[in-house]
Motif scaffolding. Structure first.
Motif, mmCIF file in Angstrom:
data_model
loop_
_atom_site.group_PDB
_atom_site.id
_atom_site.type_symbol
_atom_site.label_atom_id
_atom_site.label_comp_id
_atom_site.label_asym_id
_atom_site.label_seq_id
_atom_site.Cartn_x
_atom_site.Cartn_y
_atom_site.Cartn_z
ATOM 1 N N ASP A 461 0.845 -1.192 0.000
ATOM 2 C CA ASP A 461 0.000 0.000 0.000
ATOM 3 C C ASP A 461 0.883 1.245 0.000
ATOM 4 O O ASP A 461 2.114 1.175 -0.017
ATOM 5 C CB ASP A 461 -0.932 -0.012 1.204
ATOM 6 C CG ASP A 461 -0.181 -0.202 2.515
ATOM 7 O OD1 ASP A 461 1.089 -0.072 2.505
ATOM 8 O OD2 ASP A 461 -0.804 -0.484 3.548
ATOM 9 N N ALA A 462 0.242 2.393 0.058
ATOM 10 C CA ALA A 462 0.965 3.662 -0.007
ATOM 11 C C ALA A 462 1.871 3.853 1.194
ATOM 12 O O ALA A 462 2.990 4.375 1.079
ATOM 13 C CB ALA A 462 -0.031 4.821 -0.104
ATOM 14 N N GLU A 466 5.918 4.213 1.028
ATOM 15 C CA GLU A 466 6.562 5.417 1.555
ATOM 16 C C GLU A 466 7.689 5.054 2.516
ATOM 17 O O GLU A 466 8.768 5.658 2.490
ATOM 18 C CB GLU A 466 5.523 6.288 2.258
ATOM 19 C CG GLU A 466 6.023 7.635 2.720
ATOM 20 C CD GLU A 466 6.335 8.560 1.554
ATOM 21 O OE1 GLU A 466 7.202 9.461 1.723
ATOM 22 O OE2 GLU A 466 5.757 8.389 0.454
#
Length: 653
Positions: A461-462, A466
């Motif tokens: 996921d994001a 990150e």
């Protein structure tokens, strides 16, 4: 009958020889009044000899019977016409007579004086301390006397006898001493002159000539009796054997000097063979003279002394044909000596008559010879000097080009040397960068693998992306910083600036941190000065890293489990001192003096180039005008660098 008696009386008187009338201030030839008797067995006494018929010496020359084993008796009838207070002296000018017994009788009956002289008698028993045989004749109480001389010698049987009053004797001795002084003075000057030239040129020919001079002087001293007076005294063994040994030894020295001076192996090979044979013969005769009697050796020695100048003269003439200019003086010298030697030897063998100065003819010839030989050596030096000057002038014509070429070559070697050293250091740095990057790259590989797996499972996921991005960026920044640190070190700018050695030491430790941590080596830095030094920063870091890497390798080689490297920067009397210590056990005593030599290393070719420490020494001493050395301490080694005060500036100033 009366006529027959008169003739008998006349011939009997003639056989006894005419009487020698002594007059003050008048020189009367003794040879015209001397008669002799040959005692073949040498056993007769004076009383027995007085009854024997004496034969007048009729030769118009000085008394000389050549080499003989017989004992000779000589008789001189003396008539004194001078005042009673006149003192008379007998002088025999031949110092080599072994035994001379002098008997002075009044009216051929009453013994007035008996004296023993000769080389077999103590020197202090002579009436006058002269190298000649001089004896006082007490004739003031008698006008009619008879002088008997019993002479025994292993040399030539000669009797150069003279009788003087005191005044004439003093004049004779003054003239003799003057001649001796001039003769040996010439030798001393020649000897000193050649010694100075030897020291100046270091030419071995001068040393060989000095050896010849010394041997000849010893020979001459033994011949004219001055050796007994001044050097070896009453040592009878030396008188008996040493005197005859000097002749062949001098011949050897003359041959040895001439062979190298004339270079006969090149210019006169046939004569050179004869010279070599005579050299061996001379040595053999010198040794034989130490064991055989003088009488047995002197004929052979005299023959050798006569042949020697002939051989050397021939050698000089042969070499002259090769336009060797110094040989001209050599030939002139040996020619004079040859003539003098032939005259002297012929006189010894009673082949030519004696004349005034016959006993000094060899001295005169030898003095002339030594002067000419010195001139030959001097001329040789002049020729060599002229040859060197011509070569020097030739070199001066192209000196600028040769110097420039040599400087360019030296600069090229210097650049190649520095480049080679820096390439070796670069290789070590690349290895350190590889160590520095290995862990971050491994971490990046793990992050990349983690992102790939999550992407396949649909869990990337994001937020996860990150986090991975931030972690990748962090490690990339670390890798970039590592590149910047090593790039600054490789800058080729050598301009000097005032640097803090403590900071440079810390930076060198930082650049070396990877391989030090990998080897689990602890480091310590102690800085106790605020002074700065005018140096090239990167070159100083390179030196410190070379010393750190050298200590690191020694610790690993010795397998030290608790390795330590300590760096101390402090102020000393002569400047700033930097010490790099380790605990690797020290350097072997047989190689500690070689560690700074170029290409010297104790490692194999894959791990050591032998350039690091040599380059460090070059930088410290040539670029920074400092000093660097190494010493063993307890448990390890210590490299010390001292930079002088001339390159130092305080922070305050």
């Amino acid at each position: 009958m009366k006529k027959l008696f008169f003739l008998f009386f006349f011939f009997a008187f003639a056989l006894q020889g005419s009487a020698l009338t002594l007059q003050k201030g008048v020189s009367t030839p003794v040879e015209q009044s001397i008669s002799y008797f040959e005692d073949v067995q040498g056993t007769l006494t004076l009383e027995q000899v007085k009854r024997e018929p004496f034969t007048p010496y009729t030769k118009e020359r000085r008394v000389n019977f050549g080499f003989t084993q017989s004992v000779y008796w000589f008789k001189i009838n003396l008539l004194t016409s001078s005042s009673k207070d006149t003192h008379w002296w007998m002088k025999i000018d031949y110092p080599l007579l072994e035994s001379v017994d002098m008997y002075l009788l009044q009216s051929d009956t009453l013994l007035i004086k008996h004296q023993k002289m000769g080389t077999s008698q103590p020197f202090n028993s002579r009436d006058i301390g002269s190298h000649y045989f001089i004896s006082e004749l007490p004739l003031y109480n008698s006008s009619d006397s008879t002088l008997y001389l019993r002479v025994k010698t292993q040399s030539s049987m000669q009797l150069p006898i003279s009788i003087f009053c005191s005044e004439n004797l003093m004049q004779e001795l003054e003239q003799s001493n003057f001649f001796v002084g001039v003769y040996y003075g010439i030798f001393f000057i020649v000897l000193l002159y050649n010694a100075v030239l030897f020291i100046y040129t270091m030419d071995k020919n001068y040393l060989r000539y000095i050896l010849f001079l010394v041997s000849f002087i010893l020979w001459q001293l033994s011949f004219d009796g001055l050796g007994i007076k001044y050097i070896w005294g009453d040592n009878y063994w030396f008188i008996e054997h040493g005197s005859s040994a000097f002749i062949p030894f001098t011949a050897f020295c003359a041959l040895y000097f001439s062979r190298y001076f004339l270079n006969t192996p090149i210019y006169a090979p046939k004569v050179d063979k004869a010279i070599i044979i005579m050299m061996f013969l001379s040595i053999f005769m010198s040794i034989a003279s130490l064991f055989l009697h003088y009488a047995q050796m002197i004929p052979f020695n005299a023959a050798l002394a006569s042949i020697l100048p002939v051989v050397l003269l021939i050698a000089g003439l042969r070499v002259m044909r090769h336009e060797y200019r110094a040989a001209r003086f050599y030939v002139a010298g040996w020619s004079s000596f040859l003539i003098a030697t032939i005259i002297f030897a012929f006189n010894k063998f009673d082949l030519i008559p004696s004349f005034y100065g016959i006993n000094n003819v060899q001295q005169i010839g030898s003095a002339i010879e030594m002067i000419f030989l010195s001139l030959a050596l001097a001329d040789r030096v002049y020729l060599l000097q002229r040859e060197y000057i011509e070569k020097l002038n030739h070199l001066n014509d192209t000196l600028r080009d040769k110097v420039e070429s040599a400087l360019n070559e030296a600069r090229l070697k210097d650049r190649l040397f520095v480049q080679q050293s820096r390439l070796a250091a670069m290789g070590e740095m690349i290895e350190q960068i590889a160590h520095q990057w290995r862990q971050p790259l491994h971490t990046l590989a793990l992050i990349n693998q983690d992102m790939y797996v999550k992407q396949k499972l649909g869990k990337c996921d994001a937020k996860a992306f990150e986090e991975s991005h931030e972690r990748i960026d962090e490690h990339l920044q670390y890798l970039s910083k590592t590149i910047d640190d090593f790039r600054n070190f490789y800058k080729t700018d050598k301009s000097k600036s005032f640097e803090d050695l403590g900071e440079l030491a810390a930076e060198a430790l930082k650049l070396s941190d990877v391989f030090l941590k990998y080897a689990k080596i602890k480091t310590y830095l102690d800085v106790s000065t605020i002074l700065k030094v005018n140096i090239a920063k990167n070159e100083m870091i390179q030196v410190l890293m070379n010393l750190i890497k050298n200590a690191h390798d020694a610790i690993l080689e010795q397998r030290i489990t608790d390795g330590k490297i300590s760096i101390r920067v402090e102020e000393v009397e002569k400047g700033i001192k930097i010490s790099v210590e380790d605990n690797a056990g020290g350097i072997a005593p047989d190689i500690i003096e070689k560690v700074f030599d170029i290409y010297f290393t104790t490692k194999d070719h894959e791990h050591g180039s032998g350039l690091g420490l040599h380059m460090s020494k070059y930088i410290i001493e040539e670029s920074f005008r400092g000093q660097i050395w190494v010493e063993n301490i307890l448990g390890g080694a210590r490299f010390i660098i001292v930079l002088p005060f001339e390159e130092i500036q305080t922070l305050v100033s």
